[in-house]
Structure formats: structure tokens, C-alpha cells
Design an enzyme around this catalytic site. Structure first.
Site, PDB file in Angstrom:
ATOM      1  N   LYS A  66      -2.432  13.676  -7.545  1.00  0.00           N
ATOM      2  CA  LYS A  66      -2.755  13.102  -6.228  1.00  0.00           C
ATOM      3  C   LYS A  66      -1.928  13.752  -5.111  1.00  0.00           C
ATOM      4  O   LYS A  66      -2.458  14.207  -4.094  1.00  0.00           O
ATOM      5  CB  LYS A  66      -2.522  11.580  -6.261  1.00  0.00           C
ATOM      6  N   GLU A  82      -6.434   7.432  -6.289  1.00  0.00           N
ATOM      7  CA  GLU A  82      -7.725   7.352  -5.600  1.00  0.00           C
ATOM      8  C   GLU A  82      -7.867   8.557  -4.655  1.00  0.00           C
ATOM      9  O   GLU A  82      -6.935   8.921  -3.968  1.00  0.00           O
ATOM     10  CB  GLU A  82      -7.799   6.033  -4.812  1.00  0.00           C
ATOM     11  N   CYS A 118      -2.567   9.291   4.758  1.00  0.00           N
ATOM     12  CA  CYS A 118      -2.297   9.989   3.486  1.00  0.00           C
ATOM     13  C   CYS A 118      -1.578  11.330   3.640  1.00  0.00           C
ATOM     14  O   CYS A 118      -0.457  11.480   3.176  1.00  0.00           O
ATOM     15  CB  CYS A 118      -3.606  10.171   2.725  1.00  0.00           C
ATOM     16  N   LYS A 141      -9.700  10.695  12.563  1.00  0.00           N
ATOM     17  CA  LYS A 141     -10.891  11.513  12.305  1.00  0.00           C
ATOM     18  C   LYS A 141     -12.109  10.637  12.576  1.00  0.00           C
ATOM     19  O   LYS A 141     -11.975   9.415  12.724  1.00  0.00           O
ATOM     20  CB  LYS A 141     -10.893  12.052  10.878  1.00  0.00           C
ATOM     21  N   LYS A 196       2.142  11.390   5.051  1.00  0.00           N
ATOM     22  CA  LYS A 196       3.149  10.750   4.209  1.00  0.00           C
ATOM     23  C   LYS A 196       3.250  11.419   2.835  1.00  0.00           C
ATOM     24  O   LYS A 196       4.333  11.528   2.275  1.00  0.00           O
ATOM     25  CB  LYS A 196       2.886   9.249   4.088  1.00  0.00           C
ATOM     26  N   ALA A 253      -9.467  24.617  12.445  1.00  0.00           N
ATOM     27  CA  ALA A 253      -8.267  24.448  13.275  1.00  0.00           C
ATOM     28  C   ALA A 253      -8.522  23.279  14.221  1.00  0.00           C
ATOM     29  O   ALA A 253      -9.658  22.982  14.569  1.00  0.00           O
ATOM     30  CB  ALA A 253      -8.007  25.725  14.061  1.00  0.00           C
ATOM     31  N   GLY A 254      -7.461  22.611  14.624  1.00  0.00           N
ATOM     32  CA  GLY A 254      -7.654  21.459  15.511  1.00  0.00           C
ATOM     33  C   GLY A 254      -6.339  20.986  16.087  1.00  0.00           C
ATOM     34  O   GLY A 254      -5.445  21.799  16.362  1.00  0.00           O
ATOM     35  N   GLY A 313      -3.878  13.813  10.606  1.00  0.00           N
ATOM     36  CA  GLY A 313      -3.203  12.521  10.736  1.00  0.00           C
ATOM     37  C   GLY A 313      -3.641  11.641   9.581  1.00  0.00           C
ATOM     38  O   GLY A 313      -3.980  12.132   8.505  1.00  0.00           O
TER      39      GLY A 313
HETATM   40  P1  NAD Z   1      -3.809  -0.469   3.646  1.00  0.00           P
HETATM   41  O1  NAD Z   1      -2.558  -0.573   4.441  1.00  0.00           O
HETATM   42  O2  NAD Z   1      -5.114  -0.343   4.333  1.00  0.00           O
HETATM   43  O3  NAD Z   1      -3.922  -1.719   2.648  1.00  0.00           O
HETATM   44  C1  NAD Z   1      -2.851  -2.186   1.875  1.00  0.00           C
HETATM   45  C2  NAD Z   1      -3.003  -3.693   1.787  1.00  0.00           C
HETATM   46  O4  NAD Z   1      -2.061  -4.198   0.822  1.00  0.00           O
HETATM   47  C3  NAD Z   1      -2.685  -4.426   3.097  1.00  0.00           C
HETATM   48  O5  NAD Z   1      -3.796  -5.196   3.481  1.00  0.00           O
HETATM   49  C4  NAD Z   1      -1.478  -5.321   2.745  1.00  0.00           C
HETATM   50  O6  NAD Z   1      -1.511  -6.550   3.427  1.00  0.00           O
HETATM   51  C5  NAD Z   1      -1.658  -5.477   1.260  1.00  0.00           C
HETATM   52  N1  NAD Z   1      -0.445  -5.861   0.521  1.00  0.00           N
HETATM   53  C6  NAD Z   1       0.794  -5.324   0.594  1.00  0.00           C
HETATM   54  N2  NAD Z   1       1.623  -5.962  -0.259  1.00  0.00           N
HETATM   55  C7  NAD Z   1       0.901  -6.908  -0.890  1.00  0.00           C
HETATM   56  C8  NAD Z   1       1.186  -7.887  -1.881  1.00  0.00           C
HETATM   57  N3  NAD Z   1       2.404  -8.002  -2.411  1.00  0.00           N
HETATM   58  N4  NAD Z   1       0.196  -8.715  -2.277  1.00  0.00           N
HETATM   59  C9  NAD Z   1      -1.036  -8.607  -1.765  1.00  0.00           C
HETATM   60  N5  NAD Z   1      -1.385  -7.699  -0.825  1.00  0.00           N
HETATM   61  C10 NAD Z   1      -0.422  -6.855  -0.398  1.00  0.00           C
HETATM   62  O7  NAD Z   1      -3.567   0.770   2.649  1.00  0.00           O
HETATM   63  P2  NAD Z   1      -4.659   1.816   2.129  1.00  0.00           P
HETATM   64  O8  NAD Z   1      -4.964   2.801   3.191  1.00  0.00           O
HETATM   65  O9  NAD Z   1      -5.757   1.081   1.446  1.00  0.00           O
HETATM   66  O10 NAD Z   1      -3.788   2.578   1.030  1.00  0.00           O
HETATM   67  C11 NAD Z   1      -3.388   1.956  -0.167  1.00  0.00           C
HETATM   68  C12 NAD Z   1      -2.828   3.027  -1.101  1.00  0.00           C
HETATM   69  O11 NAD Z   1      -3.875   3.937  -1.449  1.00  0.00           O
HETATM   70  C13 NAD Z   1      -1.723   3.887  -0.490  1.00  0.00           C
HETATM   71  O12 NAD Z   1      -0.795   4.220  -1.488  1.00  0.00           O
HETATM   72  C14 NAD Z   1      -2.454   5.125  -0.020  1.00  0.00           C
HETATM   73  O13 NAD Z   1      -1.636   6.254   0.022  1.00  0.00           O
HETATM   74  C15 NAD Z   1      -3.519   5.269  -1.091  1.00  0.00           C
HETATM   75  N6  NAD Z   1      -4.740   5.947  -0.654  1.00  0.00           N
HETATM   76  C16 NAD Z   1      -5.268   5.690   0.582  1.00  0.00           C
HETATM   77  C17 NAD Z   1      -6.446   6.324   0.975  1.00  0.00           C
HETATM   78  C18 NAD Z   1      -7.024   6.089   2.346  1.00  0.00           C
HETATM   79  O14 NAD Z   1      -7.891   6.869   2.756  1.00  0.00           O
HETATM   80  N7  NAD Z   1      -6.624   5.055   3.072  1.00  0.00           N
HETATM   81  C19 NAD Z   1      -7.089   7.216   0.100  1.00  0.00           C
HETATM   82  C20 NAD Z   1      -6.543   7.428  -1.161  1.00  0.00           C
HETATM   83  C21 NAD Z   1      -5.363   6.788  -1.528  1.00  0.00           C
END
Ligand code: NAD
Length: 434
Positions: free
Chosen positions: A206, A150, A262, A323, A265, A254-255, A259
Site C-alpha cells: 500500500k 484499500e 493519502c 481533485k 501522509k 503536471a499541476g 493533495g
Molecule cells: P476518514 O477520516 O474519512 O474516516 C475515518 C473514520 O473513523 C471517521 O469517521 C472517525 O470518526 C472514525 N473513527 C476514528 N476512531 C474511531 C473509533 N475508535 N471508533 C469508531 N470510529 C472511529 O478516513 P478515510 O479517508 O476513510 O481513511 C481511512 C483509512 O483508509 C486511512 O488509513 C487511509 O489512509 C486509508 N485509505 C483512504 C483512502 C481514501 O481515499 N480516503 C483510500 C485508501 C485507503
């Protein structure tokens, strides 16, 4: 189509709501029962513009349902199950895949009909194949593993999900291609591509995309330091570079460092992946190091101005989220700043349009929060701007000057003009300005 989504966070909830909005039947599951209870009342547990309306409408029209049980998804016999659980960093920088594997094993346990199992979580290269090998041993029901990373960004997530630059799908079968095309076609009507690649390449696209964007930011941050030392202006330099079509204007500001959940990590995980394979990762490590240094930069400038003992000084912060337009404070530069200020003995006051409650959980006593951006600077010795929320761009400077004890501004996002601020009587410091 019937769709299951496991993990109802920033990615899962947006994906579920947008798929439901395009007519599919969606069940979103999360193990956090409080989150699910709220969602059933159409209360959105995160701040994401426009999401409340989507969730409310699709829930009322019975296309979007919520549950705490993965079994409920399997019982509904969905054609596609998305994994959108978190993959946070472990202490050594590698990605913690325990949430993904736990959820996948549970799916295998309860699966009653063939399904496409899609990882939308960001995972190291090779993870989908590992998942496939593991689940082979856990279920007799036919399944295929797909990687569909995503690319949405918080704050514009609905726009990004429904108008993506591209969709990346790593899969093997024709059936998987057809199903993913069916799901995503409504979102790529202007001919943005759905790219079908192998599993490993999808996973790498990704990481590589995030690391590249993070590299642009760290490049500009390091350059800003060199600009400062050489009396060049980073914003003039940015513009001069950005009009070159090979370089472009985005991610060139620049900033105070990047954070969020994504970039930090994913850069670390890519470096860790290279390390595991015995490969060099100098550049990846440098992106991260420069960022850590930049997150500390303004705290050092404060210490330079006031001395490293800030007892008796009040420092106000505008902006806490990593942000604008999100309440996400994961790895936010504000965390580094607050820790440094508290260590130096400062009294810290802070405001943010939506992220105060998340920050209060970390600093329940140590930081005084207010929703009023002027209240936090009353009697303050300095204001540090950390997040460029729209309401901070054109504040009432005369009022600010009148109520601050000392009219000092550290502008971590270069949203004010240095000459104008000085003309108003502020001691002003931006990033990469002589
Ligand atoms: P998040 O922490 O907001 O949500 C993850 C959810 O998964 C939590 O609510 C947690 O309770 C739930 N969860 C964990 N284990 C579970 C299980 N066994 N059963 C049911 N629910 C469970 O995470 P996020 O920011 O949505 O990110 C999710 C993934 O997408 C990550 O790998 C991240 O790197 C990727 N990603 C995030 C973004 C972003 O902007 N946040 C963008 C692109 C990709």
C-alpha cells in the site's frame, strides 16, 4: 457473512455499502454520533458519486446498519471485523495509529466469538503484528489479524471497490484465506487477482503503491518547471512519454501538486519508516519536497505578475477539493493557495461544486464563497483554476472576459489551450508552458 466495520468515513462507508450490496449483513460503527444519526436517515456525510443510492437501498433492505458502539458489532458475532479508521500524519511525519489501537482494544474488550480482525487502514509495516501481540494480552477469544489495504480513489470509490485491479491480503491461516476469498470473489469475476502475501508485505504494498504514484506526479511537476524554462511544452512531452508502454499515461499530468488524505501522509510515513530503520530515503523526501514547492508555484506566479502586495486585488478560485468528484479538502492545494493569497492581502473569492462547506469551516470569514462560478470572477483581477471539475472545462469565455476586471487566468491543471486563450484576449498562464 456477518461483517463489522469500524470507522465510517470514505473507506469504511464505501466498503460497508459494497459488502452489503453483495448480500452480506454489515454493521458500520463510527464514534461520531452526528455522522451515524445522518446515515440512519440515509443522509450521506461525504460526497461520493452513487453512494447515497447504495446506502439507502441496503439500509431499507436491512443488510446495512449503523451504530456508535463497537460493542454492537461484537454482540452481533461477526466473522470479520474491518478497521477503517483514519491514520493521519503526526507532526514528525509518522502515522498516528491511536485511532486504530483504541478501536482494536475496544474490540478485544467486547469480543465474544472468534473473528478475523482486518486492517483496511493504511498502516506502517509491522503494525498488524504489533496489534496481534497487543490483543493477545487483552482477550482469550481466538482471533487472527489480517492486513487488507484499500486502493479505492475518492470520486470513483464504488467502481474501484467493486472492480479492483487487485485485492491484497496479508494473512497466515487457510481459514483467513477462505473467508477473504469468499468476501472478494464477487468483485474479481474478470480474474483480477486476490494476492495472498505475508502481513508486512501487504502493509508495504500500500505505501509503495501510493509513493510510486506520488513520485510520478512530482516527476512531472518538476519536469514542467524545466519545460517552462526551456520552451518545451509539458503536455506534448507527457504524451510523447506516455505512449511508451513502460511509462503509460496515468498520473502523468503536471499541476498544482497532489493533495488528499493519502499521498501526502503515506509518502511522509514511508520516509519516516526508513528513517526509523536507519535507511536512506532521499527519493521519498524529494517527492514530498517537490510537491510542497509545486503547491506554492502559482501563488509565486501571481506575485510575479501583480507584485507581492495584493491589497486591492481580487483573486477568484475555481475548485477547492484536492481533485474532482470529491468534497475532500485534506491537504488540498487550495489550502496553500488561500493561505498565500490572504497573507499577500488579496480579497479571495472561491467556488466548488461540492467542497464549499468543508472549506467554509476553515475560512468562515476570510474567503467569500459562491456556488456560482461566474459570480466569483465578477470584477476579479485573476482567476486561478485549481481543480479540474468538468464544469470548468468549457466555460463561457466571452462572458468571463466581459465580467472580469482583468482577464487573467492561471490554469493550474492545463485544461485550456494557451493559444486559444490568448486569441480570446486572456493573459493566460498554465503549468510547464513556455
Ligand atoms: P476518514 O477520516 O474519512 O474516516 C475515518 C473514520 O473513523 C471517521 O469517521 C472517525 O470518526 C472514525 N473513527 C476514528 N476512531 C474511531 C473509533 N475508535 N471508533 C469508531 N470510529 C472511529 O478516513 P478515510 O479517508 O476513510 O481513511 C481511512 C483509512 O483508509 C486511512 O488509513 C487511509 O489512509 C486509508 N485509505 C483512504 C483512502 C481514501 O481515499 N480516503 C483510500 C485508501 C485507503
Amino acid at each position: 457473512m456477518k461483517i463489522g466495520i469500524i470507522g465510517t468515513g470514505y473507506v469504511g462507508l464505501v466498503s460497508g455499502a459494497c459488502f452489503a450490496e453483495s448480500g452480506h449483513q454489515v454493521i458500520c460503527v463510527d464514534k461520531d454520533s452526528q455522522k451515524i444519526d445522518k446515515l440512519r436517515q440515509s443522509e450521506i456525510p461525504i460526497y461520493e458519486p452513487g453512494l447515497d443510492e447504495l446506502v439507502d437501498r441496503n439500509q431499507r433492505e436491512h443488510r446495512l446498519n449503523f451504530s456508535c458502539q463497537i460493542r454492537d458489532i461484537c454482540d452481533a458475532r461477526p466473522e470479520v471485523i474491518f478497521f477503517t479508521v483514519g491514520t493521519p500524519p503526526k507532526a514528525d511525519g509518522s502515522a498516528d495509529l491511536s485511532f486504530l489501537f483504541q478501536a482494536a482494544e475496544e474490540v478485544a474488550k467486547y469480543l465474544v466469538a472468534p473473528a478475523l480482525l482486518v486492517s483496511k487502514s493504511t498502516v506502517p509495516v509491522g503494525t498488524c503484528r504489533k496489534l496481534w501481540n497487543l490483543l493477545q494480552q487483552k482477550t482469550e477469544i481466538p482471533f487472527e489479524i489480517i492486513s487488507n489495504p484499500e486502493f479505492l480513489k475518492e470520486g470513483d470509490a464504488i467502481h474501484d471497490f467493486t472492480k479492483p485491479d487487485r485485492i491484497v491480503v496479508g494473512c497466515q491461516s487457510e481459514q483467513a484465506k477462505q473467508a477473504m476469498t469468499h468476501l472478494y470473489e464477487p468483485f474479481v469475476r474478470t480474474d483480477n487477482p486476490i494476492l495472498f502475501v505475508d502481513l508486512e508485505s501487504a502493509e508495504m504494498i500500500k505505501y509503495a503503491s501510493n509513493a510510486f504514484l506520488a513520485a510520478k506526479i512530482s516527476f512531472m511537476n518538476e519536469l514542467s518547471q524545466i519545460c517552462q524554462a526551456t520552451c518545451a511544452d509539458i503536455d506534448a512531452v507527457r504524451k510523447g512519454m506516455g505512449f511508451d508502454k513502460r511509462i503509460g499515461h496515468s498520473f502523468m499530468f503536471a499541476g498544482v501538486g497532489y493533495g488528499g488524505s493519502c499521498f501526502p501522509k503515506d509518502v511522509k510515513a514511508l520516509a519516516h519508516l526508513a528513517e526509523e530503520k536507519g535507511m536512506s530515503h532521499q527519493l521519498m523526501s524529494a517527492i514530498d519536497e517537490v510537491n510542497e514547492r509545486q503547491k506554492n508555484y502559482l501563488a509565486e506566479r501571481l506575485a510575479f505578475k501583480f507584485g507581492s502586495d495584493l491589497k486591492g486585488k481580487t483573486i477568484a478560485l475555481w475548485g477547492l477539493s484536492f481533485k474532482p468528484k470529491t468534497d475532500d479538502i485534506r491537504e488540498a492545494p487550495a489550502l496553500t493557495m488561500i493561505n498565500r493569497l490572504l497573507k499577500m492581502g488579496a480579497t479571495v473569492r472561491a467556488t466548488d461544486p461540492v467542497a464549499i462547506e468543508n472549506m467554509r469551516q476553515i475560512y468562515p470569514e476570510q474567503v467569500a464563497f459562491s456556488h456560482d462560478q461566474y459570480a466569483v470572477i465578477e470584477g476579479a483581477d485573476a482567476l486561478v483554476l485549481l481543480t479540474e471539475w468538468a464544469q470548468y472545462r468549457r466555460p463561457d469565455f466571452l462572458k468571463m472576459k466581459a465580467i472580469m476586471r482583468r482577464a487573467v487566468i492561471f490554469d493550474g491543471r492545463n485544461i485550456y489551450q494557451s493559444q486559444a486563450m490568448k486569441a480570446l484576449g486572456f493573459e493566460y498562464e498554465g503549468i510547464g508552458k513556455s
